[in-house]
Design a protein around this motif. Sequence first.
Motif, short mmCIF file in Angstrom:
data_model
loop_
_atom_site.label_atom_id
_atom_site.label_comp_id
_atom_site.label_asym_id
_atom_site.label_seq_id
_atom_site.Cartn_x
_atom_site.Cartn_y
_atom_site.Cartn_z
N GLY A 34 0.03 38.89 -77.97
CA GLY A 34 -1.20 39.66 -77.79
C GLY A 34 -2.23 38.89 -76.98
O GLY A 34 -2.88 39.44 -76.07
N ILE A 35 -2.36 37.61 -77.32
CA ILE A 35 -3.29 36.78 -76.56
C ILE A 35 -2.86 36.69 -75.11
O ILE A 35 -3.68 36.81 -74.18
CB ILE A 35 -3.42 35.37 -77.21
N ALA A 36 -1.60 36.47 -74.87
CA ALA A 36 -1.08 36.39 -73.50
C ALA A 36 -1.33 37.69 -72.75
O ALA A 36 -1.69 37.70 -71.57
CB ALA A 36 0.40 36.05 -73.52
N THR A 37 -1.15 38.82 -73.42
CA THR A 37 -1.39 40.12 -72.78
C THR A 37 -2.85 40.26 -72.39
O THR A 37 -3.18 40.73 -71.28
CB THR A 37 -0.98 41.26 -73.73
N VAL A 38 -3.77 39.87 -73.29
CA VAL A 38 -5.20 39.96 -72.98
C VAL A 38 -5.55 39.05 -71.81
O VAL A 38 -6.26 39.45 -70.88
CB VAL A 38 -6.04 39.60 -74.23
N VAL A 39 -5.04 37.81 -71.83
CA VAL A 39 -5.32 36.87 -70.75
C VAL A 39 -4.76 37.38 -69.44
O VAL A 39 -5.45 37.38 -68.41
CB VAL A 39 -4.77 35.46 -71.08
N LEU A 40 -3.53 37.84 -69.45
CA LEU A 40 -2.92 38.37 -68.22
C LEU A 40 -3.65 39.62 -67.74
O LEU A 40 -3.85 39.81 -66.54
CB LEU A 40 -1.44 38.65 -68.44
N GLY A 41 -4.07 40.45 -68.66
CA GLY A 41 -4.79 41.68 -68.28
C GLY A 41 -6.13 41.35 -67.65
O GLY A 41 -6.53 41.93 -66.64
#
Length: 184
Positions: free
Chosen positions: A13-20
């Motif tokens: 989830g954190i990776a998705t937010v950062v990538l987004g």
Amino acid sequence: MDKSMVKGLVIGGIATVVLGAGAVTGYRTITTPQNADVRAVRELKETVVTPQKRCADVAVKHQAPVKDDNRVAGSVIGGLAGGLLGNQIGGGKGKTLATVAGVAAGGYAGNQVQKNMQEGDVVVTTERRCQTVNEKSQKVVGYDVTYRLSGKEGVVRTSYKPGATLPVKNGVVDTTAPAVASKS
């Protein structure tokens, strides 16, 4: 759910937010124009007045120095000539009167002839004459630049003559003069 699965979901989830967030920032960077197209450039000029000294050599006429200020020579020679002519006229007391009148008239005439000759006797010298002249010239003090950015036209003033484009920073045309590369 086991702990490793929860960890994976949280990290994912954190990776998705950062990538987004990175993608949104990257998209903005890609879609934000980096340059504005220059449509027209008009020079702004001001008149500069520069005083300059201009000199020229000029021929100047002066009356020659006079050696006989009272014109005695002309008066004496004229008087003698007038007296001789007057003496040729009449007889007796009339002859004497004609001689005296001839001396007076001849003296005056001789004086005037010498005066005219002295006034006509000139010396030409060269003198340097100078004057201050104001030279006017035009100096470029800036440029009004018409540009097109994101489909809209605008005008900015720059201190330098731009090329085909102007840089854009944070969505605004940057009028800062480009740095001049130093010669090493």
